[in-house]
Write a protein that holds these residues in place. Structure first.
Motif, PDB file in Angstrom:
ATOM      1  N   GLY A  74      -4.860  31.605   7.855  1.00  0.00           N
ATOM      2  CA  GLY A  74      -3.826  30.836   8.527  1.00  0.00           C
ATOM      3  C   GLY A  74      -4.115  30.468   9.967  1.00  0.00           C
ATOM      4  O   GLY A  74      -3.196  30.146  10.724  1.00  0.00           O
ATOM      5  N   LEU A  75      -5.375  30.475  10.395  1.00  0.00           N
ATOM      6  CA  LEU A  75      -5.716  30.108  11.768  1.00  0.00           C
ATOM      7  C   LEU A  75      -5.694  28.597  11.946  1.00  0.00           C
ATOM      8  O   LEU A  75      -6.032  27.842  11.027  1.00  0.00           O
ATOM      9  N   PRO A  76      -5.336  28.117  13.141  1.00  0.00           N
ATOM     10  CA  PRO A  76      -5.294  26.664  13.364  1.00  0.00           C
ATOM     11  C   PRO A  76      -6.674  26.025  13.288  1.00  0.00           C
ATOM     12  O   PRO A  76      -7.683  26.634  13.655  1.00  0.00           O
ATOM     13  N   ILE A  77      -6.693  24.779  12.825  1.00  0.00           N
ATOM     14  CA  ILE A  77      -7.885  23.938  12.873  1.00  0.00           C
ATOM     15  C   ILE A  77      -7.482  22.641  13.570  1.00  0.00           C
ATOM     16  O   ILE A  77      -6.524  21.983  13.160  1.00  0.00           O
ATOM     17  N   GLY A  78      -8.195  22.297  14.606  1.00  0.00           N
ATOM     18  CA  GLY A  78      -7.915  21.061  15.314  1.00  0.00           C
ATOM     19  C   GLY A  78      -8.824  19.935  14.859  1.00  0.00           C
ATOM     20  O   GLY A  78      -9.928  20.157  14.358  1.00  0.00           O
ATOM     21  N   VAL A  79      -8.335  18.700  15.019  1.00  0.00           N
ATOM     22  CA  VAL A  79      -9.183  17.520  14.872  1.00  0.00           C
ATOM     23  C   VAL A  79      -9.157  16.773  16.195  1.00  0.00           C
ATOM     24  O   VAL A  79      -8.254  16.948  17.010  1.00  0.00           O
ATOM     25  N   MET A  80     -10.158  15.926  16.394  1.00  0.00           N
ATOM     26  CA  MET A  80     -10.316  15.259  17.678  1.00  0.00           C
ATOM     27  C   MET A  80     -10.328  13.748  17.494  1.00  0.00           C
ATOM     28  O   MET A  80     -10.967  13.226  16.582  1.00  0.00           O
ATOM     29  N   PHE A  81      -9.622  13.061  18.376  1.00  0.00           N
ATOM     30  CA  PHE A  81      -9.692  11.616  18.478  1.00  0.00           C
ATOM     31  C   PHE A  81     -10.342  11.277  19.811  1.00  0.00           C
ATOM     32  O   PHE A  81      -9.964  11.812  20.859  1.00  0.00           O
ATOM     33  N   SER A  82     -11.312  10.375  19.765  1.00  0.00           N
ATOM     34  CA  SER A  82     -11.990   9.926  20.977  1.00  0.00           C
ATOM     35  C   SER A  82     -11.773   8.438  21.153  1.00  0.00           C
ATOM     36  O   SER A  82     -11.663   7.693  20.170  1.00  0.00           O
ATOM     37  N   GLY A  83     -11.704   8.005  22.419  1.00  0.00           N
ATOM     38  CA  GLY A  83     -11.399   6.614  22.692  1.00  0.00           C
ATOM     39  C   GLY A  83     -12.345   5.989  23.691  1.00  0.00           C
ATOM     40  O   GLY A  83     -13.274   6.620  24.195  1.00  0.00           O
ATOM     41  N   ARG A  84     -12.077   4.728  23.993  1.00  0.00           N
ATOM     42  CA  ARG A  84     -12.797   4.020  25.039  1.00  0.00           C
ATOM     43  C   ARG A  84     -12.304   4.496  26.401  1.00  0.00           C
ATOM     44  O   ARG A  84     -11.233   5.107  26.498  1.00  0.00           O
ATOM     45  N   PRO A  85     -13.036   4.180  27.468  1.00  0.00           N
ATOM     46  CA  PRO A  85     -12.537   4.536  28.804  1.00  0.00           C
ATOM     47  C   PRO A  85     -11.139   3.978  29.045  1.00  0.00           C
ATOM     48  O   PRO A  85     -10.859   2.810  28.749  1.00  0.00           O
ATOM     49  N   ALA A  96      -7.870  23.680  20.100  1.00  0.00           N
ATOM     50  CA  ALA A  96      -8.133  23.775  18.662  1.00  0.00           C
ATOM     51  C   ALA A  96      -7.999  25.209  18.167  1.00  0.00           C
ATOM     52  O   ALA A  96      -7.433  25.471  17.103  1.00  0.00           O
ATOM     53  N   CYS A  97      -8.515  26.167  18.939  1.00  0.00           N
ATOM     54  CA  CYS A  97      -8.469  27.568  18.525  1.00  0.00           C
ATOM     55  C   CYS A  97      -7.040  28.108  18.496  1.00  0.00           C
ATOM     56  O   CYS A  97      -6.718  28.975  17.665  1.00  0.00           O
ATOM     57  N   CYS A  98      -6.201  27.637  19.402  1.00  0.00           N
ATOM     58  CA  CYS A  98      -4.859  28.213  19.566  1.00  0.00           C
ATOM     59  C   CYS A  98      -3.744  27.307  19.057  1.00  0.00           C
ATOM     60  O   CYS A  98      -2.559  27.586  19.292  1.00  0.00           O
ATOM     61  N   GLY A  99      -4.070  26.227  18.356  1.00  0.00           N
ATOM     62  CA  GLY A  99      -3.048  25.383  17.746  1.00  0.00           C
ATOM     63  C   GLY A  99      -2.261  24.557  18.742  1.00  0.00           C
ATOM     64  O   GLY A  99      -1.052  24.343  18.563  1.00  0.00           O
ATOM     65  N   LEU A 100      -2.923  24.027  19.773  1.00  0.00           N
ATOM     66  CA  LEU A 100      -2.257  23.290  20.840  1.00  0.00           C
ATOM     67  C   LEU A 100      -2.754  21.849  20.911  1.00  0.00           C
ATOM     68  O   LEU A 100      -3.707  21.459  20.240  1.00  0.00           O
TER      69      LEU A 100
END
Length: 471
Positions: free
Chosen positions: A435-446, A189-193
């Motif tokens: 202009g710094l990256p912001i990440g979002v997160m997707f979480s799933g089932r096992p 998230a911090c580095c835009g990856l």
């Protein structure tokens, strides 16, 4: 604070054997004979040396790495990479980011290192991490911090900060990372990856993980493209597949319409900042435009979760302090940094509560599963606020202040580590002012890595991720 125009941005992309390829593209160029593995290793080493002058991301750099080509069509034959310095790699010392001991050269590859090498990567060395991977930034008491290629005054995240900095800057296209509380997803998230924490057991566990009361650590990679992370997981599965998990195979693009729940504020009550809230809200709108169903969701976890996770962190620090001589004969827990010492000392004041902490943490999977009824994925922030400046989370900050800052920052990622479920960080937006990256997160089932990769592919196709050299 530096202005947008004044801040220092670092990248080492150029017209050489690596070009602007991601790992999959570079492997294809190698297979076609457009470049040789020796040329790629040489040019990557040059890039690493240049990036290292500004980023301080490398713990060990091999002067003359031997190009690794499996000869069996490995997904990443000849692709240069790094291994994070908390996993054993034959012949290289494993320092765990700590000044508390003198590391010894590893006598063998760790199980995950063998799995990673089976893809054909050429290892150039090892990347830096904060002490024992405890911190969400890669900073030290007595050494230079790892710096963010988007702004060298900012944190690169942690604990896989060294790997993320090198990949974002273009020194290598992909690098090993691992995650015990967010340590793949935070630096991504911090580095835009792109940073995917796999399901517990998806890849081979290392010896340390197998001995934990709750195995919270998963190994993986950070990459600049979704297809690189997908190719890594497919290659890892070719080497070894856990029969208890659904097979994954190679994911190559978007999938079916999904039912996505989204939350903005964390289950433990931390409120995300305005830029992060906007990134999640805009991503939810994009998903709806792409044909997915999006609805708010609540994750009703035990209100003691944060305190319990900190106690578990403290237990890990205590165990390291008690067994440190297995890492190096001169291990001295008094030389552990301020965060490690603070976690350990806090744990020792209330260690009697450990059985209850472990019971509650193990029960968290029930609340997690309940939130997924009728849903395929949950969308959330990765972090509660945007990337902090160097020093904000330094181990030199007094422990009571530091731990409060960490709680106010790392408010979303630890849940997946405790439950053992997969989640992925993808670049979604940039801050308006710098202009710094912001990440979002997707979480799933096992076992739902395929679904996570498919939604990440859809977002990448709709709006290609910005890279540091594009700004």
């Amino acid at each position: 604070m530096t202005t947008f125009e004044e801040r220092t941005r670092v990248h080492v992309f150029r017209d050489d054997a690596l070009g602007e390829h991601d790992a999959v593209g570079l492997a294809e160029a190698l297979r076609r004979g457009e470049v040789s593995a020796a040329e790629v290793a040489r040019d990557a080493a040059r890039r690493v040396r240049e990036a290292e002058e500004r980023l301080n991301a490398v713990q060990v750099h091999l002067d003359a790495p031997e190009p690794s080509v499996t000869g069996a069509g490995g997904a990443f034959d000849g692709v240069p990479t790094f291994v994070k310095d908390n996993v054993d790699y034959l012949g290289l010392p494993t320092g765990h980011g700590s000044a508390a001991f003198t590391p010894r050269a590893a006598r063998r590859h760790a199980p995950f290192a063998r799995q990673f090498l089976s893809s054909g990567v050429t290892v150039l060395g090892k990347t830096r991490l904060p002490e024992f991977g405890f911190s969400p930034t890669t900073e030290y008491e007595g050494a230079e911090p790892v710096r963010n290629p988007w702004d060298t005054d900012r944190s690169a995240g942690g604990s896989s900060g060294g790997s993320a900095a090198l990949v974002a800057a273009g020194a290598v296209p992909i690098a090993h990372a691992n995650d015990g509380g967010g340590s793949i997803r935070i630096p991504a998230a911090c580095c835009g990856l792109v940073g995917l924490k796999p399901t517990r057991g998806r890849v081979l566990a290392n010896a340390q993980s197998r001995r934990l009361p709750i195995d919270i650590v998963s190994d993986g990679v950070v990459s600049r493209s979704v297809r690189d992370t997908a190719a890594f997981l497919a290659a890892a599965e070719t080497y070894w597949r856990n029969p208890k998990l659904p097979p994954l195979g190679l994911v190559e693009g978007p999938g079916r319409p999904l039912r996505v729940g989204f939350l903005v504020d964390s289950p433990n009550g931390v409120r995300a900042d305005a830029a992060t809230r906007a990134a999640v809200t805009e991503t939810a709108a994009t998903l709806e435009r792409l044909g997915h169903t999006v609805q708010p969701v609540e994750l009703a976890i035990d209100p003691r979760f944060t305190a319990d996770f900190l106690t578990y962190w403290g237990l890990l620090s205590f165990l390291i302090g008690a067994t440190g001589r297995t890492l190096g004969g001169d291990f001295d827990r008094r030389r552990m940094d301020g965060l490690s010492r603070g976690l350990r000392e806090t744990y020792l004041r209330d260690w009697q509560g450990t059985p209850g902490v472990l019971r509650r943490l193990r029960r968290t999977s029930r609340a997690y599963a309940a939130a997924f009824r009728g849903l395929d994925l949950i969308l959330s922030p990765v972090l509660a606020h945007t990337t902090p400046p160097i020093g904000h989370l330094s181990p030199l900050v007094p422990y009571p202040v530091l731990i409060e800052r960490i709680i106010a920052y790392v408010a979303y990622t630890p849940l997946n580590n405790v439950v053992g479920t997969p989640s992925i960080s993808v670049p979604a937006a940039r801050t308006t002012e710098d202009g710094l990256p912001i990440g979002v997160m997707f979480s799933g089932r096992p076992g739902s890595e395929r679904t996570l990769l498919e939604v990440a592919f859809a977002l990448e196709a709709d709006r290609p991720f910005r890279r540091v050299q594009d700004v």
